[in-house]
Design an enzyme around this catalytic site. Structure first.
Site, mmCIF file in Angstrom:
data_model
loop_
_atom_site.group_PDB
_atom_site.id
_atom_site.type_symbol
_atom_site.label_atom_id
_atom_site.label_comp_id
_atom_site.label_asym_id
_atom_site.label_seq_id
_atom_site.Cartn_x
_atom_site.Cartn_y
_atom_site.Cartn_z
ATOM 1 N N GLY A 17 0.836 -1.191 0.000
ATOM 2 C CA GLY A 17 0.000 0.000 0.000
ATOM 3 C C GLY A 17 0.867 1.235 0.000
ATOM 4 C CB ALA A 18 0.107 4.708 1.017
ATOM 5 C CG ASN A 39 -1.165 -6.493 -1.396
ATOM 6 O OD1 ASN A 39 -0.778 -5.793 -0.456
ATOM 7 N ND2 ASN A 39 -2.396 -6.435 -1.867
ATOM 8 C CG HIS A 40 -4.491 -9.450 1.181
ATOM 9 N ND1 HIS A 40 -5.695 -9.299 0.543
ATOM 10 C CD2 HIS A 40 -4.281 -8.293 1.851
ATOM 11 C CE1 HIS A 40 -6.201 -8.113 0.814
ATOM 12 N NE2 HIS A 40 -5.362 -7.474 1.602
ATOM 13 C CG HIS A 219 -5.476 7.841 16.161
ATOM 14 N ND1 HIS A 219 -5.396 7.135 14.987
ATOM 15 C CD2 HIS A 219 -4.899 9.051 15.903
ATOM 16 C CE1 HIS A 219 -4.805 7.872 14.066
ATOM 17 N NE2 HIS A 219 -4.479 9.034 14.605
#
EC number: 1.5.1.-
Length: 433
Positions: A17-18, A39-40, A219
């Protein structure tokens, strides 16, 4: 590109990803051997494979003052199936969400990864290093490294172009802990991240580094509360902003109080695990986003840990009020500074199968905190503030499921039992004491 760094060897990025795109650019600049990715399988992986087949490479765009980070990096190999892996890799970099570390490590074919010397956890939570080590097969001698948090703010620009990412901010400092304190990989990764202008501070233990994950402290009190969840779980009305004061955002005196109490609970857990707690205000200001000394004098920051509860909450509130705008941005013609806090909440959305899914914030934050609370129970810590935040999330999501219908909701919306993972962390911790 520099000559290959033999201490890294060939590097496999687990998750593409990013985050992985930024890491790949840093590795190429530093000089790694072969660079691959796993990657899955799924629709996104298929889009990645198709783009690579057309000759595309990983593309990073740096924004504003970080434009110099822009560049391209080619992958030598891409896999969608772990069964395809061969014993070609010396370094694995886990660029997947932290709450999936255990499943990912268990799913790797370790019988064909005997050459792996180092595993790097890009954004570890308290106990993540121990958890990953508990899942490694007997005889595996790999060193596990924990970064306190991902060192940039990076996102994929367009999901139809999954190999393009944008980095809009870079942290000044992150922390690194290792399962083997004397391992040379710590110095290697210090040099890799220095290429992006990030200072890497080595700490004595993985837990000390993991205790400096900023999202754990920020968060949870802001995005597991009633205000944030009402916006995230709603399709109607204004989305609200993540870092604004009420009524535009979740920041209230009550949320700041929850942040302080959670910090106290996490600090006690770190002490019992043999790690030094942090000065929360100094960490937020010096390692993340600073404010003018006019708003927070240096003496107040440095003396935060010794101040009383009311004073601590006042200082934290002042910090977030001072960051409603970017205090160091140039003023426009009207004297206004950049609206730094206007980050809208991402809302629930339907996936490609038509099921409701939560965004990573707050799903990952809930799962991380749930595991920490389950771990704390082994140290006879009740963590009432953390439990209150978990209950807030679970109640809000339960109401959403009841309203939408269980058949319309992805299984990830349901509470998880964190006790087995917490048990594994505690057993591993006991074995190292």
């Amino acid at each position: 590109m520099n000559a290959a760094d033999e201490s890294l060897g060939n590097v496999l990025l687990v998750g593409l990803g990013a985050v992985a795109i930024q890491v790949a650019l840093d590795l190429r600049r530093h000089g790694a051997g072969r660079l691959g990715a796993l990657n899955h399988p799924g629709r996104r992986s298929q889009r990645i494979a198709e783009a690579l087949a057309r000759g595309a490479c990983l593309q990073l765009e740096g924004q504003g003052q970080h434009r110099w980070l822009s560049g391209n990096a080619a992958l030598d190999v891409f896999h969608q199936d772990p069964a395809e892996l061969r014993d070609d890799w010396q370094t694995l970099v886990l660029c997947v969400p932290a709450d999936s570390y255990l499943d990912v490590v268990r799913g790797l074919p370790w019988e064909r990864l005997g050459g792996v010397r180092t595993l790097l956890l890009v954004s570890a939570f308290i106990g993540a290093n121990l958890l990953v080590r508990s899942a490694l097969p007997a005889g595996c001698q790999a060193t596990v490294l924990s970064l306190s948090s991902y060192y940039a703010a990076t996102k994929v620009i367009d999901e139809t172009q999954p190999l393009r990412a944008l980095t809009k901010a870079v942290k000044r400092r992150v922390y690194l802990g290792s399962s083997r304190p004397d391992c040379p990989a710590r110095e290697t990764w210090r040099r890799v991240l220095a290429g992006s202008g990030v200072e890497v501070v080595p700490l004595a233990t993985p837990e000390a580094a993991e205790g400096r994950n900023v999202t754990t402290y920020v968060h949870s009190p802001f995005f597991l509360g009633e205000f944030a969840l009402a916006r995230i779980l709603s399709e109607q009305g204004p989305p609200g902003f993540m870092y604004k004061l009420y009524p535009e955002g979740p920041i209230t005196p009550g949320a700041i109080g929850a942040m302080r109490r959670l910090w106290c609970e996490l600090s006690e857990l770190l002490r019992r695990m043999g790690a030094e707690p942090l000065n929360l205000l100094r960490f937020l200001n010096d390692d993340n986003y600073p404010v003018h000394e006019t708003m927070l004098p240096r003496a107040a920051i440095d003396g935060f840990a010794e101040a009383g509860a009311e004073r601590q909450e006042y200082l934290l509130f002042v910090r977030y009020a001072a960051l409603l705008v970017d205090p160091f941005s140039p003023a426009d013609e009207q004297g206004r500074h950049f609206d730094f806090s206007a980050v809208p909440f991402r809302r629930v959305s339907r996936d490609e199968d038509g099921l409701w899914r939560l965004p990573r914030v707050p799903l990952e934050d809930y799962r991380k905190l749930a595991l920490i609370v389950a771990l704390a129970a082994h140290f006879d810590l009740a963590m009432p503030q953390a439990r209150s935040l978990l209950a807030s999330y679970e109640n809000a999501v339960s109401r959403f499921i009841d309203c939408q219908g269980a058949s319309q909701c992805h299984p990830s919306l349901y509470p998880i039992d964190s006790r087995p993972a917490a048990d594994a962390i505690y057993r591993q911790w006991c074995s190292t004491c």
